[in-house]
Design an enzyme around this catalytic site. Structure first.
Site, mmCIF file in Angstrom:
data_model
loop_
_atom_site.group_PDB
_atom_site.id
_atom_site.type_symbol
_atom_site.label_atom_id
_atom_site.label_comp_id
_atom_site.label_asym_id
_atom_site.label_seq_id
_atom_site.Cartn_x
_atom_site.Cartn_y
_atom_site.Cartn_z
ATOM 1 N N LYS A 1 0.842 -1.203 0.000
ATOM 2 C CA LYS A 1 0.000 0.000 0.000
ATOM 3 C C LYS A 1 0.873 1.247 0.000
ATOM 4 C CE LYS A 1 -3.560 2.319 2.845
ATOM 5 N NZ LYS A 1 -2.844 3.515 3.309
ATOM 6 N N HIS B 1 -1.580 7.905 0.720
ATOM 7 C CA HIS B 1 -1.840 8.014 2.155
ATOM 8 C C HIS B 1 -2.825 9.159 2.433
ATOM 9 C CE1 HIS B 1 0.155 6.441 6.009
ATOM 10 N NE2 HIS B 1 -0.789 7.248 6.453
#
Length: 370
Positions: free
Chosen positions: A231, A255
């Site tokens: 991620k 993010h």
């Protein structure tokens, strides 16, 4: 109070209800917040090419993610410290995700533990992992998530240091005293000290491993059989390296625009990552999704699904579990309508030809006046 008709409207209600320090923590991005605005705005650079006169009386939005069947390609991203938003915190989010038939990703920095979230009942759940300097802590946490029935690890790779979030510095952000980072409670890592700037930034500086590198993905595979999603990928190069390292999937993420400012919107980075992945692993997206139309655009550019973050904490703050259920339902219904009006009856019918982006169009030539 008038009826909420889209997920963006939860934000204003959350702002009214939450202490300033808490709302600002959830809402803000890094530095100038250029990427924060861009994550949303970039979706408006993609337009539809709808196909007409197709029988859309039956629409199938179901999909599988890492082999797990879910009701729609809309999942819940990991967001930290949800009990700051609502007393039920991650419990409420877990129940809402399960009711909607979709996946919840639990943050490492949750205010409820993996075991507590598992105790809410059945559901497909992923665990987001931050790698601490003390690898025994990491190994222990991964084993606990596995034992609690979590199905995948979402490894956050964009946070060797915390981004500069100026609202948190101004507010001297710290976890409220009645809450703890529940997964770390027994390890004496559950509390955040007051700091001269952001308590979270100080916590990250003290605990999170800045040496994290590709070899650690290999290490993680030696301690767990769970599939690993990387991620925080924004480039073709890192997509290829993720696959080489054995990732089961990639999450294109900046993010929530909270780390490095002036990175592109995730929807702008998506196609590059999808092309580099060559169909070898699924590619997901988070960042800026607020409408069913946004979901369709991401899938048309090659995403296998999307994750929502802020809409979850804002709807949670506004109305608890019912709010999160409503947010998921609204996105579900909007996405279904977008599919119907575009002439798509299943996810596999959504193609690149259903959209046009402003980087597809030939740039107009400026002809000099003679």
């Amino acid at each position: 109070m008038e009826e909420i008709t889209n997920v963006s409207e939860f934000e204003a209600i959350a702002k009214q209800k939450l202490p300033k320090m808490v709302f600002d923590y959830y809402a803000s991005g890094a530095e100038d917040q250029w990427t924060l605005r861009e994550n949303r705005y970039a979706f408006s650079r993609i337009l539809f090419r709808p196909r007409i006169l197709i029988d859309v009386s039956k629409i199938d939005m179901t999909t599988t993610v890492l082999g797990f069947k879910i009701s729609m390609p809309i999942m819940i991203a990991p967001t930290a410290m949800q009990k700051m938003a609502h007393p039920e915190g991650e419990y409420a989010t877990a129940r809402a995700a399960s009711a909607a038939g979709t996946i919840m990703t639990l943050s490492s920095w949750a205010t409820s533990s993996v075991e507590e979230v598992a105790s809410t009942g059945p559901g497909i759940r992923f665990f987001q992992l931050y790698v601490y300097k003390d690898r025994n802590v990491v190994a222990q946490l991964v084993r606990r998530a596995e034992r609690a029935g979590f199905k995948a690890i979402a490894l956050t790779v964009d946070t060797p240091r915390l981004g500069r979030r100026e609202a948190d510095i101004k507010n001297r952000f710290t976890l409220p005293p009645f809450l703890t980072l529940k997964n770390f409670e027994g390890l004496d890592l559950g509390k955040m000290n007051e700091a001269d700037d952001s308590g979270l930034a100080s916590y990250v500086a003290g605990q999170i491993d800045r040496t994290l590198s590709w070899k650690d993905i290999k290490w993680l595979q030696t301690i767990t059989k769970l599939p690993i999603l990387v991620k925080g990928v924004l480039t073709a190069e890192d997509a290829r390296l993720s696959i080489q390292a054995g990732a089961a999937g990639i999450i294109v993420s900046n993010h929530g625009a909270r780390q490095l400012d002036y990175v592109p919107a995730t929807i702008m980075a998506l196609e590059e990552v999808v092309k580099a992945s060559q169909g070898r692993v699924p590619v997901f997206l988070d960042g800026g999704v607020r409408r069913g139309t946004d979901v369709f655009k991401a899938l048309a550019l090659g995403a296998s699904g999307i994750f929502i973050g802020r809409p979850v904490v804002f709807s949670l703050a506004a109305e608890g579990e019912a709010g999160v259920r409503k947010a998921l339902q609204m996105l579900h219904d909007e996405f279904e309508l977008t599919m119907a009006l575009s002439g798509c009856r299943s996810l596999k019918e959504i193609t690149r030809d259903h959209i046009v982006t402003d980087w597809d169009l030939p740039q107009p030539r400026i002809t000099p006046r003679l």
